[in-house]
Scaffold this motif. Sequence first.
Motif, PDB file in Angstrom:
ATOM      1  N   ASN A   1      46.221  18.999  75.663  1.00 18.97           N
ATOM      2  CA  ASN A   1      46.511  20.440  75.628  1.00 18.97           C
ATOM      3  C   ASN A   1      45.497  21.208  74.780  1.00 18.97           C
ATOM      4  O   ASN A   1      45.148  22.347  75.109  1.00 18.97           O
ATOM      5  CB  ASN A   1      47.947  20.726  75.174  1.00 18.97           C
ATOM      6  N   ILE A   2      44.990  20.582  73.727  1.00 18.93           N
ATOM      7  CA  ILE A   2      43.977  21.260  72.912  1.00 18.93           C
ATOM      8  C   ILE A   2      42.682  21.401  73.701  1.00 18.93           C
ATOM      9  O   ILE A   2      42.029  22.455  73.665  1.00 18.93           O
ATOM     10  CB  ILE A   2      43.739  20.498  71.595  1.00 18.93           C
ATOM     11  N   GLY A   3      42.307  20.369  74.452  1.00 17.27           N
ATOM     12  CA  GLY A   3      41.117  20.453  75.279  1.00 17.27           C
ATOM     13  C   GLY A   3      41.243  21.537  76.335  1.00 17.27           C
ATOM     14  O   GLY A   3      40.303  22.315  76.575  1.00 17.27           O
ATOM     15  N   VAL A   4      42.406  21.611  76.973  1.00 17.96           N
ATOM     16  CA  VAL A   4      42.641  22.642  77.994  1.00 17.96           C
ATOM     17  C   VAL A   4      42.598  24.033  77.373  1.00 17.96           C
ATOM     18  O   VAL A   4      42.007  24.964  77.928  1.00 17.96           O
ATOM     19  CB  VAL A   4      44.001  22.403  78.693  1.00 17.96           C
ATOM     20  N   MET A   5      43.221  24.169  76.212  1.00 21.89           N
ATOM     21  CA  MET A   5      43.264  25.487  75.566  1.00 21.89           C
ATOM     22  C   MET A   5      41.872  25.979  75.188  1.00 21.89           C
ATOM     23  O   MET A   5      41.544  27.145  75.402  1.00 21.89           O
ATOM     24  CB  MET A   5      44.156  25.425  74.321  1.00 21.89           C
ATOM     25  N   THR A   6      41.063  25.082  74.629  1.00 25.50           N
ATOM     26  CA  THR A   6      39.727  25.503  74.222  1.00 25.50           C
ATOM     27  C   THR A   6      38.831  25.771  75.432  1.00 25.50           C
ATOM     28  O   THR A   6      37.865  26.526  75.334  1.00 25.50           O
ATOM     29  CB  THR A   6      39.064  24.456  73.308  1.00 25.50           C
ATOM     30  N   ALA A   7      39.169  25.169  76.581  1.00 23.62           N
ATOM     31  CA  ALA A   7      38.418  25.466  77.802  1.00 23.62           C
ATOM     32  C   ALA A   7      38.877  26.776  78.433  1.00 23.62           C
ATOM     33  O   ALA A   7      38.073  27.552  78.948  1.00 23.62           O
ATOM     34  CB  ALA A   7      38.580  24.323  78.801  1.00 23.62           C
ATOM     35  N   MET A   8      40.174  27.026  78.393  1.00 21.50           N
ATOM     36  CA  MET A   8      40.733  28.223  79.027  1.00 21.50           C
ATOM     37  C   MET A   8      40.512  29.480  78.203  1.00 21.50           C
ATOM     38  O   MET A   8      40.390  30.588  78.757  1.00 21.50           O
ATOM     39  CB  MET A   8      42.236  28.033  79.242  1.00 21.50           C
ATOM     40  N   ALA A   9      40.470  29.343  76.885  1.00 14.92           N
ATOM     41  CA  ALA A   9      40.420  30.527  76.012  1.00 14.92           C
ATOM     42  C   ALA A   9      39.250  31.462  76.325  1.00 14.92           C
ATOM     43  O   ALA A   9      39.443  32.686  76.394  1.00 14.92           O
ATOM     44  CB  ALA A   9      40.388  30.091  74.545  1.00 14.92           C
ATOM     45  N   PRO A  10      38.020  30.953  76.525  1.00 18.23           N
ATOM     46  CA  PRO A  10      36.917  31.872  76.835  1.00 18.23           C
ATOM     47  C   PRO A  10      37.133  32.639  78.137  1.00 18.23           C
ATOM     48  O   PRO A  10      36.827  33.834  78.220  1.00 18.23           O
ATOM     49  CB  PRO A  10      35.697  30.950  76.930  1.00 18.23           C
TER      50      PRO A  10
END
Length: 417
Positions: free
Chosen positions: A110-119
């Motif tokens: 979930n952290i990987g997805v969040m840091t990818a989605m945030a931008p």
Amino acid sequence: MTTMTIALIILAVTIVLFIFEPIPIVITAIGASIVYAYTGLIDIKDIFSGYNSNVIVLLAGMMVVGSSLFHSGITDIIGEKMVKITGKNERNIILVAMVVTFSLSSICSNIGVMTAMAPLVTAMCLAAGFGPSRSLMAVLFGAQFGGFLTLVGVGSNAAAANVMSELGYTPFGFFGITPFGIGICILGTLYFTFIGSKLIPDTGYVPEFAKVEKKSFDKHKATISVCTMLVVLAVIAVGVKGVPMHIAAVVGALVIVGTRCMTVQESIRAIDWNCLILVGALTAISSGMKNSGAGDAVASLILDILGSNPSPFMVTTVIFFATATLTQVMSNIPTILIFLPIGFSIAETIGVSPYPVAMVITLAGAASYATPFAAPQNMMTVGWTRYSFMDYVKVGLPTVFLTYLVVVALIPIFFPY
């Protein structure tokens, strides 16, 4: 004074300081870690142990990779094209962000997805003309909901399966948690999109990774940035042996800087140090609570409340809220590691199947929505949004109750006592 009393007093003071913010919350977080050490709840060498973690490295690497999308100019194009689909409507952007995030989070960190989605979500909000804070909070909740869809959706699910195996029980299968996850994703997404997002303000804050001068589109850099992001996400999703998530993120960041998509100085500025400090401090706070004996005290209280012949509804309710309460002040994996052996003991004592008890604990332990320090990803979102402690409480507590409703409704169907 017992260690548990000391831990609870420190926690209470920390919460008050988080709520009113007379000093920056990073100072409060680090200060709480130091106090836990000098009251004997954790070792002094563990005050800053959270900063020597794979999660910190993963976050820093992904922040650089994510920021490269802004530096190449591709996020402006993606944001503008996505806004043509969603319209300049924040509710639509929130809905799309949550659906995409919980879908990816079912198989990726979930952290990987969040840091990818945030931008991408930030770019959509800026293109639509409003701040990204509510939409970034939607990314957090979407990632947490997606964690309920499969056994690998969140680390605590896998930890629960491992504990069950070690204790001699057959662990849940890959899709054993899925029916609950589907219910939580549907109800949670509808709640946050139409109600929860209205309970918190648009702070107007723009994360560090997006604070770059508007740059013209560079096809060469954009190709490298997008390909690097996709490869890193693929490695994280597949779980390539010998390439942990944090290594994949760092290699991705090295590719970005090595190919001159960003300079070293730009990559350093892209890292949200406030966010990393908050996430690092979480480890000491969580360890202090774990070492205080709070989990054992809660377990004794559960047995006292249940008595000798409780109804299945009572068992589900008491165990869920006991676990969910503790996971708001202690990271979800330690919470589940503490509660699962206790849960099996309780099931044996009152004569019910251990599997519904284990599922309730697994689900409640991951329902870490209502405080900033309930999980590393919550602390990360504080750095992105500048939301306060009470903002998390206002939007997170109803989400805990929604998760409870799903559990109460589906446990009798899929894991009867």
